[in-house]
Motif scaffolding. Structure first.
Motif, PDB file in Angstrom:
ATOM      1  N   ILE A 197       0.841  -1.203   0.000  1.00 42.31           N
ATOM      2  CA  ILE A 197       0.000   0.000   0.000  1.00 42.31           C
ATOM      3  C   ILE A 197       0.873   1.248   0.000  1.00 42.31           C
ATOM      4  O   ILE A 197       0.609   2.221  -0.725  1.00 42.31           O
ATOM      5  CB  ILE A 197      -0.943  -0.022   1.214  1.00 42.31           C
ATOM      6  CG1 ILE A 197      -1.961  -1.153   1.061  1.00 42.31           C
ATOM      7  CG2 ILE A 197      -1.658   1.316   1.364  1.00 42.31           C
ATOM      8  CD1 ILE A 197      -2.836  -1.357   2.281  1.00 42.31           C
ATOM      9  N   LEU A 198       1.940   1.253   0.813  1.00 43.50           N
ATOM     10  CA  LEU A 198       2.838   2.407   0.855  1.00 43.50           C
ATOM     11  C   LEU A 198       3.473   2.673  -0.510  1.00 43.50           C
ATOM     12  O   LEU A 198       3.589   3.824  -0.941  1.00 43.50           O
ATOM     13  CB  LEU A 198       3.930   2.185   1.900  1.00 43.50           C
ATOM     14  CG  LEU A 198       3.557   2.410   3.362  1.00 43.50           C
ATOM     15  CD1 LEU A 198       4.742   2.085   4.267  1.00 43.50           C
ATOM     16  CD2 LEU A 198       3.102   3.847   3.595  1.00 43.50           C
ATOM     17  N   ALA A 199       3.894   1.602  -1.173  1.00 40.65           N
ATOM     18  CA  ALA A 199       4.505   1.765  -2.496  1.00 40.65           C
ATOM     19  C   ALA A 199       3.497   2.348  -3.482  1.00 40.65           C
ATOM     20  O   ALA A 199       3.839   3.237  -4.277  1.00 40.65           O
ATOM     21  CB  ALA A 199       5.028   0.421  -2.994  1.00 40.65           C
ATOM     22  N   THR A 200       2.268   1.864  -3.437  1.00 38.08           N
ATOM     23  CA  THR A 200       1.238   2.386  -4.334  1.00 38.08           C
ATOM     24  C   THR A 200       0.961   3.851  -4.054  1.00 38.08           C
ATOM     25  O   THR A 200       0.830   4.672  -4.978  1.00 38.08           O
ATOM     26  CB  THR A 200      -0.053   1.567  -4.186  1.00 38.08           C
ATOM     27  OG1 THR A 200       0.237   0.188  -4.466  1.00 38.08           O
ATOM     28  CG2 THR A 200      -1.124   2.054  -5.150  1.00 38.08           C
ATOM     29  N   LEU A 201       0.858   4.208  -2.772  1.00 41.14           N
ATOM     30  CA  LEU A 201       0.618   5.602  -2.413  1.00 41.14           C
ATOM     31  C   LEU A 201       1.791   6.481  -2.837  1.00 41.14           C
ATOM     32  O   LEU A 201       1.597   7.619  -3.297  1.00 41.14           O
ATOM     33  CB  LEU A 201       0.390   5.719  -0.906  1.00 41.14           C
ATOM     34  CG  LEU A 201      -0.908   5.106  -0.371  1.00 41.14           C
ATOM     35  CD1 LEU A 201      -0.958   5.224   1.151  1.00 41.14           C
ATOM     36  CD2 LEU A 201      -2.127   5.777  -1.001  1.00 41.14           C
ATOM     37  N   GLY A 202       3.015   5.976  -2.683  1.00 45.22           N
ATOM     38  CA  GLY A 202       4.183   6.754  -3.077  1.00 45.22           C
ATOM     39  C   GLY A 202       4.215   7.038  -4.570  1.00 45.22           C
ATOM     40  O   GLY A 202       4.461   8.173  -4.994  1.00 45.22           O
ATOM     41  N   VAL A 203       3.937   6.014  -5.365  1.00 44.83           N
ATOM     42  CA  VAL A 203       3.909   6.192  -6.823  1.00 44.83           C
ATOM     43  C   VAL A 203       2.786   7.142  -7.215  1.00 44.83           C
ATOM     44  O   VAL A 203       2.954   8.019  -8.076  1.00 44.83           O
ATOM     45  CB  VAL A 203       3.756   4.828  -7.519  1.00 44.83           C
ATOM     46  CG1 VAL A 203       3.500   5.010  -9.007  1.00 44.83           C
ATOM     47  CG2 VAL A 203       5.005   3.978  -7.301  1.00 44.83           C
ATOM     48  N   SER A 204       1.612   6.982  -6.584  1.00 44.91           N
ATOM     49  CA  SER A 204       0.474   7.867  -6.888  1.00 44.91           C
ATOM     50  C   SER A 204       0.783   9.307  -6.502  1.00 44.91           C
ATOM     51  O   SER A 204       0.391  10.244  -7.214  1.00 44.91           O
ATOM     52  CB  SER A 204      -0.774   7.382  -6.146  1.00 44.91           C
ATOM     53  OG  SER A 204      -1.102   6.060  -6.510  1.00 44.91           O
ATOM     54  N   ALA A 205       1.490   9.501  -5.385  1.00 43.03           N
ATOM     55  CA  ALA A 205       1.839  10.853  -4.954  1.00 43.03           C
ATOM     56  C   ALA A 205       2.753  11.543  -5.952  1.00 43.03           C
ATOM     57  O   ALA A 205       2.610  12.745  -6.228  1.00 43.03           O
ATOM     58  CB  ALA A 205       2.505  10.800  -3.573  1.00 43.03           C
ATOM     59  N   VAL A 206       3.689  10.786  -6.523  1.00 44.79           N
ATOM     60  CA  VAL A 206       4.588  11.370  -7.522  1.00 44.79           C
ATOM     61  C   VAL A 206       3.799  11.788  -8.761  1.00 44.79           C
ATOM     62  O   VAL A 206       4.040  12.857  -9.341  1.00 44.79           O
ATOM     63  CB  VAL A 206       5.695  10.370  -7.890  1.00 44.79           C
ATOM     64  CG1 VAL A 206       6.496  10.860  -9.098  1.00 44.79           C
ATOM     65  CG2 VAL A 206       6.627  10.161  -6.706  1.00 44.79           C
ATOM     66  N   LEU A 207       2.847  10.952  -9.167  1.00 46.68           N
ATOM     67  CA  LEU A 207       1.995  11.322 -10.302  1.00 46.68           C
ATOM     68  C   LEU A 207       1.230  12.619 -10.010  1.00 46.68           C
ATOM     69  O   LEU A 207       1.114  13.505 -10.870  1.00 46.68           O
ATOM     70  CB  LEU A 207       1.002  10.194 -10.596  1.00 46.68           C
ATOM     71  CG  LEU A 207       1.531   8.990 -11.370  1.00 46.68           C
ATOM     72  CD1 LEU A 207       0.491   7.877 -11.382  1.00 46.68           C
ATOM     73  CD2 LEU A 207       1.896   9.379 -12.793  1.00 46.68           C
ATOM     74  N   PHE A 208       0.701  12.737  -8.804  1.00 43.59           N
ATOM     75  CA  PHE A 208      -0.067  13.928  -8.440  1.00 43.59           C
ATOM     76  C   PHE A 208       0.826  15.163  -8.374  1.00 43.59           C
ATOM     77  O   PHE A 208       0.426  16.250  -8.811  1.00 43.59           O
ATOM     78  CB  PHE A 208      -0.762  13.703  -7.094  1.00 43.59           C
ATOM     79  CG  PHE A 208      -1.491  14.909  -6.588  1.00 43.59           C
ATOM     80  CD1 PHE A 208      -2.716  15.268  -7.127  1.00 43.59           C
ATOM     81  CD2 PHE A 208      -0.937  15.702  -5.583  1.00 43.59           C
ATOM     82  CE1 PHE A 208      -3.390  16.409  -6.669  1.00 43.59           C
ATOM     83  CE2 PHE A 208      -1.599  16.826  -5.119  1.00 43.59           C
ATOM     84  CZ  PHE A 208      -2.836  17.182  -5.666  1.00 43.59           C
ATOM     85  N   LEU A 209       2.035  15.014  -7.824  1.00 46.09           N
ATOM     86  CA  LEU A 209       2.933  16.150  -7.705  1.00 46.09           C
ATOM     87  C   LEU A 209       3.272  16.751  -9.066  1.00 46.09           C
ATOM     88  O   LEU A 209       3.503  17.959  -9.180  1.00 46.09           O
ATOM     89  CB  LEU A 209       4.221  15.733  -6.991  1.00 46.09           C
ATOM     90  CG  LEU A 209       4.099  15.480  -5.483  1.00 46.09           C
ATOM     91  CD1 LEU A 209       5.413  14.960  -4.919  1.00 46.09           C
ATOM     92  CD2 LEU A 209       3.680  16.753  -4.764  1.00 46.09           C
ATOM     93  N   GLY A 210       3.296  15.906 -10.094  1.00 45.30           N
ATOM     94  CA  GLY A 210       3.566  16.429 -11.421  1.00 45.30           C
ATOM     95  C   GLY A 210       2.491  17.383 -11.920  1.00 45.30           C
ATOM     96  O   GLY A 210       2.750  18.232 -12.783  1.00 45.30           O
ATOM     97  N   LEU A 211       1.291  17.270 -11.361  1.00 46.21           N
ATOM     98  CA  LEU A 211       0.180  18.128 -11.783  1.00 46.21           C
ATOM     99  C   LEU A 211       0.050  19.393 -10.943  1.00 46.21           C
ATOM    100  O   LEU A 211      -0.744  20.276 -11.284  1.00 46.21           O
ATOM    101  CB  LEU A 211      -1.138  17.344 -11.714  1.00 46.21           C
ATOM    102  CG  LEU A 211      -1.200  16.069 -12.565  1.00 46.21           C
ATOM    103  CD1 LEU A 211      -2.522  15.354 -12.336  1.00 46.21           C
ATOM    104  CD2 LEU A 211      -1.011  16.384 -14.043  1.00 46.21           C
TER     105      LEU A 211
END
Length: 370
Positions: A197-211
């Motif tokens: 779950i942490l890995a998924t949240l981390g990857v998703s956070a990076v995607l969001f930060l790009g926006l």
């Protein structure tokens, strides 16, 4: 070597130092544990030490293949072939276990479809007439999809941990039953789910930060051209960052399960193993993803075709109850094959990286008396 997973734990010495260590005298060598024990001897619960075979240098690195792979650094073809051999060598613990888990993941979605029908995306034209109703329909669609995806994610993460342990035996030419795999992994399941779950949240956070820059430009009433440019660049940067993190963290599962690394430490451990050959690992994982997509579609296609054939109005997206069952069955069969293949590739990348960087092949050769 009495600790449970000592063979899997990193050895700070270089392979050259391991080769040059003093050879154990034959009279000091401990006899090999029985071959039918459920774990590699270095992390067997009952302990037991291994030395090199009589008359054999400890650092000998001749190529032997006791199990699904040769005990030396692997090529791409050997990783893929090893993943297939892993499935063939123990179908009960790979295909059988994966089928059970895939069925568990499919059942809630199938039950909801049988009771409420197949969820379809509301017509955007309805938003102009009744926005509140449209948003309610969309939320009613997203909720079950998220719940089903979360359940599938959790059971797949648990399954991957079980399969990694089974693979660790297959590398040594041994078979592990489902009950044995469960006993070996059950204490690590909560942590395994947590790091997934942490890995998924981390990857998703990076995607969001790009926006974020594009959102900031919108808040500041910037021009359409600036917003569009920031949105495009941010999306590309977010995707690149997410891919980098996803590949760097690809080995957190094997590190956590086999090495008994801490939950947070497994992220750093995975990154250190992957970093020297990031592009190689990325290419292997990308090819595996493409192969899994193709294999999954091929396996599910006959069931999808049969589901359309037994439905009265398939063009509308509404399948008959039998069609829904057939579609779910196709998903179970596809998952039973693709999940262990993906777990096998990930696990073999882990073994390959450790053999390249840490001389793990020496330890494994000793474990099988090679």
């Amino acid at each position: 070597m009495n600790e449970p997973s000592e063979w899997a734990r990193p050895d700070d010495r270089s392979p050259e130092q391991r080769r040059d260590e003093p050879q154990t005298a034959p009279e000091q060598q401990t006899p090999a544990p029985p071959q039918n024990q459920p774990y590699p001897p270095q992390y067997a619960p009952q302990g037991g030490q291994w030395g090199p075979p009589p008359g054999q240098r400890p650092g000998w690195r001749g190529t032997i293949r006791p199990g699904v792979i040769p005990l030396r650094p692997l090529g791409l073809g050997e990783v893929l072939d090893g993943a297939i051999s892993f499935i063939r060598s123990n179908p009960k613990a790979t295909i059988g276990l994966s089928a059970v888990v895939a069925a568990i993941a499919q059942l809630p979605q199938l039950a909801a479809s049988l009771v409420f029908g197949v969820a379809t995306l509301p017509n955007p034209e309805d938003a102009a007439r009744d926005v509140d109703r449209y948003l309610e329909d969309v939320s009613g669609l997203i909720g079950p999809l998220l719940a089903s995806s979360l359940l599938g994610f959790l059971v797949t993460s648990m399954l991957t941990g079980l399969l990694i342990v089974v693979l660790s035996q297959a590398v040594l030419g041994r078979r592990m039953e489902i009950a044995e795999a469960w006993r070996a992994v059950k204490g690590r399941i909560p942590g395994l789910l947590g790091i997934s779950i942490l890995a998924t949240l981390g990857v998703s956070a990076v995607l969001f930060l790009g926006l974020v820059p594009a959102f900031a430009a919108i808040a500041l009433d910037a021009g359409p051209g600036s917003i569009l440019g920031l949105l495009l660049l941010g999306t590309l940067a977010g995707i690149a960052g997410a891919i980098y993190l996803g590949v760097s963290w690809a080995l957190i599962g094997p590190a956590y399960v086999l090495e008994h690394a801490g939950a947070i430490a497994s992220f750093g451990r995975s990154r250190r193993l992957v970093a020297p050959q990031w592009w190689r690992v990325f290419g292997t994982l990308l090819l595996t993803t493409v192969l899994i997509a193709i294999i999954g579609e091929i396996l599910a296609l006959p069931f999808s075709g049969a589901a359309l054939a037994v439905s009265d109005d398939p063009l509308s997206g509404q399948l008959s109850p039998l069609g829904l069952v057939l579609t779910a069955l196709g998903g179970v069969i596809a998952g039973a094959i693709t999940t262990p293949f993906q777990a096998g590739v990930t696990g073999l990348i882990y073994f390959d990286q450790r053999m390249r960087r840490e001389g793990l092949d020496i330890t494994l050769q000793r474990a099988v008396g090679g």
